[in-house]
Design a protein around this motif. Structure first.
Motif, PDB file in Angstrom:
ATOM      1  N   SER B 249     -15.353 -25.649 -50.681  1.00 50.70           N
ATOM      2  CA  SER B 249     -15.837 -26.897 -51.279  1.00 50.70           C
ATOM      3  C   SER B 249     -14.886 -28.067 -51.058  1.00 50.70           C
ATOM      4  O   SER B 249     -14.484 -28.340 -49.923  1.00 50.70           O
ATOM      5  CB  SER B 249     -16.120 -26.655 -52.763  1.00 50.70           C
ATOM      6  OG  SER B 249     -16.865 -27.720 -53.295  1.00 50.70           O
ATOM      7  N   ARG B 250     -14.451 -28.766 -52.102  1.00 51.90           N
ATOM      8  CA  ARG B 250     -13.693 -30.001 -51.882  1.00 51.90           C
ATOM      9  C   ARG B 250     -12.291 -29.744 -51.316  1.00 51.90           C
ATOM     10  O   ARG B 250     -11.756 -30.590 -50.599  1.00 51.90           O
ATOM     11  CB  ARG B 250     -13.624 -30.840 -53.166  1.00 51.90           C
ATOM     12  CG  ARG B 250     -14.999 -31.360 -53.583  1.00 51.90           C
ATOM     13  CD  ARG B 250     -14.935 -32.598 -54.423  1.00 51.90           C
ATOM     14  NE  ARG B 250     -14.424 -32.401 -55.759  1.00 51.90           N
ATOM     15  CZ  ARG B 250     -15.196 -32.289 -56.837  1.00 51.90           C
ATOM     16  NH1 ARG B 250     -16.516 -32.282 -56.713  1.00 51.90           N
ATOM     17  NH2 ARG B 250     -14.644 -32.156 -58.024  1.00 51.90           N
ATOM     18  N   PHE B 251     -11.692 -28.630 -51.619  1.00 51.47           N
ATOM     19  CA  PHE B 251     -10.389 -28.351 -51.003  1.00 51.47           C
ATOM     20  C   PHE B 251     -10.577 -28.081 -49.512  1.00 51.47           C
ATOM     21  O   PHE B 251      -9.766 -28.528 -48.684  1.00 51.47           O
ATOM     22  CB  PHE B 251      -9.673 -27.175 -51.678  1.00 51.47           C
ATOM     23  CG  PHE B 251      -8.243 -27.034 -51.217  1.00 51.47           C
ATOM     24  CD1 PHE B 251      -7.835 -25.935 -50.471  1.00 51.47           C
ATOM     25  CD2 PHE B 251      -7.304 -28.011 -51.515  1.00 51.47           C
ATOM     26  CE1 PHE B 251      -6.519 -25.818 -50.028  1.00 51.47           C
ATOM     27  CE2 PHE B 251      -5.988 -27.906 -51.070  1.00 51.47           C
ATOM     28  CZ  PHE B 251      -5.595 -26.804 -50.326  1.00 51.47           C
ATOM     29  N   LEU B 252     -11.667 -27.417 -49.145  1.00 49.30           N
ATOM     30  CA  LEU B 252     -11.969 -27.209 -47.732  1.00 49.30           C
ATOM     31  C   LEU B 252     -12.170 -28.552 -47.035  1.00 49.30           C
ATOM     32  O   LEU B 252     -11.690 -28.777 -45.925  1.00 49.30           O
ATOM     33  CB  LEU B 252     -13.216 -26.333 -47.585  1.00 49.30           C
ATOM     34  CG  LEU B 252     -13.715 -26.095 -46.167  1.00 49.30           C
ATOM     35  CD1 LEU B 252     -12.660 -25.387 -45.320  1.00 49.30           C
ATOM     36  CD2 LEU B 252     -14.996 -25.251 -46.185  1.00 49.30           C
ATOM     37  N   GLU B 253     -12.865 -29.456 -47.731  1.00 38.70           N
ATOM     38  CA  GLU B 253     -13.081 -30.796 -47.161  1.00 38.70           C
ATOM     39  C   GLU B 253     -11.743 -31.474 -46.885  1.00 38.70           C
ATOM     40  O   GLU B 253     -11.525 -32.053 -45.820  1.00 38.70           O
ATOM     41  CB  GLU B 253     -13.919 -31.647 -48.119  1.00 38.70           C
ATOM     42  CG  GLU B 253     -14.192 -33.048 -47.597  1.00 38.70           C
ATOM     43  CD  GLU B 253     -14.769 -33.986 -48.641  1.00 38.70           C
ATOM     44  OE1 GLU B 253     -14.361 -33.938 -49.818  1.00 38.70           O
ATOM     45  OE2 GLU B 253     -15.639 -34.790 -48.267  1.00 38.70           O
ATOM     46  N   TRP B 254     -10.837 -31.403 -47.885  1.00 38.66           N
ATOM     47  CA  TRP B 254      -9.534 -32.039 -47.704  1.00 38.66           C
ATOM     48  C   TRP B 254      -8.754 -31.375 -46.570  1.00 38.66           C
ATOM     49  O   TRP B 254      -8.108 -32.053 -45.761  1.00 38.66           O
ATOM     50  CB  TRP B 254      -8.727 -31.991 -49.008  1.00 38.66           C
ATOM     51  CG  TRP B 254      -7.368 -32.587 -48.816  1.00 38.66           C
ATOM     52  CD1 TRP B 254      -7.045 -33.914 -48.792  1.00 38.66           C
ATOM     53  CD2 TRP B 254      -6.162 -31.873 -48.523  1.00 38.66           C
ATOM     54  NE1 TRP B 254      -5.706 -34.070 -48.513  1.00 38.66           N
ATOM     55  CE2 TRP B 254      -5.141 -32.844 -48.352  1.00 38.66           C
ATOM     56  CE3 TRP B 254      -5.833 -30.519 -48.389  1.00 38.66           C
ATOM     57  CZ2 TRP B 254      -3.815 -32.495 -48.061  1.00 38.66           C
ATOM     58  CZ3 TRP B 254      -4.524 -30.181 -48.101  1.00 38.66           C
ATOM     59  CH2 TRP B 254      -3.536 -31.161 -47.936  1.00 38.66           C
ATOM     60  N   LEU B 255      -8.795 -30.048 -46.493  1.00 36.54           N
ATOM     61  CA  LEU B 255      -8.081 -29.341 -45.421  1.00 36.54           C
ATOM     62  C   LEU B 255      -8.562 -29.812 -44.056  1.00 36.54           C
ATOM     63  O   LEU B 255      -7.766 -30.045 -43.147  1.00 36.54           O
ATOM     64  CB  LEU B 255      -8.293 -27.828 -45.541  1.00 36.54           C
ATOM     65  CG  LEU B 255      -7.537 -27.103 -46.643  1.00 36.54           C
ATOM     66  CD1 LEU B 255      -8.025 -25.656 -46.755  1.00 36.54           C
ATOM     67  CD2 LEU B 255      -6.031 -27.120 -46.410  1.00 36.54           C
ATOM     68  N   GLN B 256      -9.875 -29.924 -43.901  1.00 38.28           N
ATOM     69  CA  GLN B 256     -10.446 -30.399 -42.634  1.00 38.28           C
ATOM     70  C   GLN B 256     -10.028 -31.830 -42.346  1.00 38.28           C
ATOM     71  O   GLN B 256      -9.541 -32.140 -41.264  1.00 38.28           O
ATOM     72  CB  GLN B 256     -11.986 -30.362 -42.709  1.00 38.28           C
ATOM     73  CG  GLN B 256     -12.611 -29.127 -42.178  1.00 38.28           C
ATOM     74  CD  GLN B 256     -14.099 -29.292 -41.960  1.00 38.28           C
ATOM     75  OE1 GLN B 256     -14.777 -29.989 -42.704  1.00 38.28           O
ATOM     76  NE2 GLN B 256     -14.613 -28.659 -40.931  1.00 38.28           N
ATOM     77  N   ALA B 257     -10.207 -32.696 -43.332  1.00 37.93           N
ATOM     78  CA  ALA B 257      -9.960 -34.130 -43.114  1.00 37.93           C
ATOM     79  C   ALA B 257      -8.481 -34.405 -42.831  1.00 37.93           C
ATOM     80  O   ALA B 257      -8.144 -35.324 -42.081  1.00 37.93           O
ATOM     81  CB  ALA B 257     -10.422 -34.930 -44.331  1.00 37.93           C
ATOM     82  N   SER B 258      -7.583 -33.608 -43.414  1.00 35.58           N
ATOM     83  CA  SER B 258      -6.143 -33.842 -43.255  1.00 35.58           C
ATOM     84  C   SER B 258      -5.568 -33.081 -42.064  1.00 35.58           C
ATOM     85  O   SER B 258      -4.373 -33.153 -41.809  1.00 35.58           O
ATOM     86  CB  SER B 258      -5.404 -33.428 -44.535  1.00 35.58           C
ATOM     87  OG  SER B 258      -5.578 -32.047 -44.783  1.00 35.58           O
ATOM     88  N   GLY B 259      -6.395 -32.323 -41.349  1.00 39.85           N
ATOM     89  CA  GLY B 259      -5.904 -31.567 -40.193  1.00 39.85           C
ATOM     90  C   GLY B 259      -5.083 -30.349 -40.572  1.00 39.85           C
ATOM     91  O   GLY B 259      -4.299 -29.843 -39.769  1.00 39.85           O
ATOM     92  N   ASN B 260      -5.235 -29.865 -41.794  1.00 38.15           N
ATOM     93  CA  ASN B 260      -4.437 -28.732 -42.284  1.00 38.15           C
ATOM     94  C   ASN B 260      -5.202 -27.411 -42.302  1.00 38.15           C
ATOM     95  O   ASN B 260      -4.618 -26.381 -42.651  1.00 38.15           O
ATOM     96  CB  ASN B 260      -3.982 -29.006 -43.732  1.00 38.15           C
ATOM     97  CG  ASN B 260      -2.744 -29.876 -43.794  1.00 38.15           C
ATOM     98  OD1 ASN B 260      -1.706 -29.526 -43.255  1.00 38.15           O
ATOM     99  ND2 ASN B 260      -2.861 -31.023 -44.440  1.00 38.15           N
ATOM    100  N   LEU B 261      -6.479 -27.414 -41.927  1.00 36.04           N
ATOM    101  CA  LEU B 261      -7.298 -26.223 -42.158  1.00 36.04           C
ATOM    102  C   LEU B 261      -6.773 -24.995 -41.430  1.00 36.04           C
ATOM    103  O   LEU B 261      -6.522 -23.951 -42.035  1.00 36.04           O
ATOM    104  CB  LEU B 261      -8.757 -26.489 -41.767  1.00 36.04           C
ATOM    105  CG  LEU B 261      -9.699 -25.281 -41.880  1.00 36.04           C
ATOM    106  CD1 LEU B 261      -9.704 -24.706 -43.296  1.00 36.04           C
ATOM    107  CD2 LEU B 261     -11.114 -25.663 -41.464  1.00 36.04           C
ATOM    108  N   GLU B 262      -6.603 -25.123 -40.107  1.00 36.79           N
ATOM    109  CA  GLU B 262      -6.224 -23.927 -39.351  1.00 36.79           C
ATOM    110  C   GLU B 262      -4.844 -23.443 -39.778  1.00 36.79           C
ATOM    111  O   GLU B 262      -4.626 -22.243 -39.968  1.00 36.79           O
ATOM    112  CB  GLU B 262      -6.243 -24.237 -37.854  1.00 36.79           C
ATOM    113  CG  GLU B 262      -6.246 -22.980 -37.003  1.00 36.79           C
ATOM    114  CD  GLU B 262      -6.569 -23.256 -35.538  1.00 36.79           C
ATOM    115  OE1 GLU B 262      -7.427 -24.124 -35.262  1.00 36.79           O
ATOM    116  OE2 GLU B 262      -5.953 -22.602 -34.681  1.00 36.79           O
TER     117      GLU B 262
END
Lengths: 111, 352
Positions: B249-262
């Motif tokens: 959800s929103r933490f996933l959104e932030w991870l994607q938007a900030s380039g931190n997901l992978e």
């Protein structure tokens, strides 16, 4: 041209054992013990390590201990104060040698 | 919506819900797909449930806040997802079929469900230990202002979120003004007798990291939070638990938007600790959704990964069969690395 520092080298730190396994083993065992919580908490040690890393300007340690400080619950303001403590000591260590300089000036220059 | 209803929803806002923005990540399927596309290994073990010890009832997604790390995508616009009285009664009937000792009431802000107090009293009447997952700021809103005393009279355990004992990171994660309101709420809870070592007025704080890193040592943070809050605000509490942020959800959104997901997922995968498996909350907790659907945990609930009986039927509270549910395989996916990383993470904090 490749940069001097490669972030992926931090993860390969253990490979320095190739040149002397015995000394490397002693170093990493000591290192591990140093960072265990004791009289100082893990967070305090992480902040000290971060501050020292910035004085000795080790980019690997700055990376590692920025992350570790965050993980241990420090915020930007706390980490920045630690940086200023380090910078103040480093700057102060230069400035205090000015007292020695003053002695020479007072002795050799006409008053 | 009348003035009291609007006032009930007043609170700090760090962002807005994915649903309100029609974000693709409002879809559970899309979230699972985003995680599936990452070049990582899958969750490596099959998990089986133990006996149900905790009924975790999510009474709805309505919240007076919109925290940036929220895995529920809760917010003041989530008025449709609200557990009905009928479903609550089904929960109570199901509870009577188990030996579960604890009812953990969560949301959104569970206090905003109109049947919240009924549910709490009904669980207490059954001799259950009741936990309220509280965002603190809701205790300052009109209809909820008496809750500290109401909870104290009933011995309800309060488990509330406070990401840091200082303003900066608290407000970054939860919205400007959150820290000040949280301190005010904590002082009211202390006045009502919470957070002073009384087992019937237990106050637990929950820390979630304010970014893409694992939660640190829980015991060490508990000491520092206790020192910091007591010295600076005169606030006391009983325990601190540290939870990793889940890539949902929103933490996933932030991870994607900030380039931190992978990188964050790699951190979770590399920190996989098999020592956490025995204590995972999906093994002794049953998660009930606002609509009565059953899940292995609140995270699976938000990803719409229904718990299923061995014959493949999705489980619902209306036809709850605890013995058959005990034979199920727990549904896992890559987000499960969040609970098994490092010291592990559960609704009760670090596991290992």
């Amino acid at each position: 041209m490749d940069p001097y520092y490669k972030p992926e080298h931090l993860a390969q730190f253990g490979s320095i054992a190739e040149g002397n396994p015995k000394l490397a083993e002693k170093f990493f065992a000591w290192y591990g013990e140093v960072f265990k919580p004791g009289a100082l908490s893990a967070r305090e040690k992480a902040l000290i390590a971060l501050a020292v890393a910035q004085v000795v300007q080790c980019p690997y340690c700055i990376d590692a201990y920025s992350r570790e400080s965050l993980q241990q619950g420090a915020d930007l303001e706390q980490m920045t104060e630690a940086l200023h403590v380090a910078a103040a000591i480093r700057g102060g260590a230069s400035l205090v040698h000015g007292v020695q300089m003053l002695e020479h000036v007072h002795k050799q220059v006409m008053a | 919506m009348g003035a009291p209803e609007i006032e009930k929803l007043s609170g700090p806002r760090a962002t807005t819900s994915l649903v309100s923005r029609a974000s693709p990540l409002a879809s559970a399927r899309e979230q699972l797909e985003v995680l599936r596309r990452l070049p990582l290994k899958d969750f490596p073990v099959e998990l089986r449930p133990a006996a149900i010890d905790i009924f975790q009832i999510n009474v709805g997604k309505l919240c007076n806040m919109t925290c940036r790390h929220c895995h529920v995508d809760a917010g003041p616009d989530r008025t449709l997802e609200m557990m009905s009285r009928e479903t609550i009664d089904l929960c109570l009937a199901a509870l009577d079929k188990t030996d579960a000792k604890t009812v953990d009431i969560t949301g959104g802000a569970p206090e905003l469900n109109p049947h919240f107090r009924y549910l709490v009293d009904a669980c207490l009447a059954r001799g259950k230990h009741v936990m309220d997952r509280c965002n603190l700021t809701v205790l300052l809103t009109g209809p909820c202002r008496d809750l500290p005393e109401w909870f104290a009279a009933r011995g309800v355990e309060i488990v509330c979120s406070l990401p840091h004992y200082r303003k900066r990171n608290t407000d970054i994660q939860r919205g400007e003004g959150t820290f000040e309101k949280s301190i005010a709420a904590l002082k009211r809870l202390n006045t009502a007798g919470y957070g002073q070592g009384d087992p019937r007025r237990r106050l637990t704080l929950v820390h979630n990291p304010v970014g893409a890193f694992l939660a640190g040592d829980q015991k060490s943070m508990e000491r520092e939070w206790k020192e910091g809050l007591a010295a600076n605000y005169g606030v006391t509490f009983d325990a601190l638990i540290a939870l990793n942020n889940m890539p949902i959800s929103r933490f996933l959104e932030w991870l994607q938007a900030s380039g931190n997901l992978e990188r964050y997922m790699e951190v979770l995968v590399n920190a996989y600790n098999p020592g956490t498996l025995q204590g995972l909350m999906c093994r002794n907790t049953l998660s009930v959704g606002w609509d009565g659907r059953l899940f292995d945990c609140d995270f699976n609930q938000m990803l719409e990964l229904d718990a299923r009986y061995a014959d493949g039927r999705p489980a619902h509270i209306r036809d709850f069969e605890p013995a058959k549910l005990g034979e199920r395989a727990i549904v896992t996916a890559r987000h499960c690395f969040g609970c098994t990383a490092g010291a592990g993470s559960s609704c009760g904090g670090a596991i290992a």
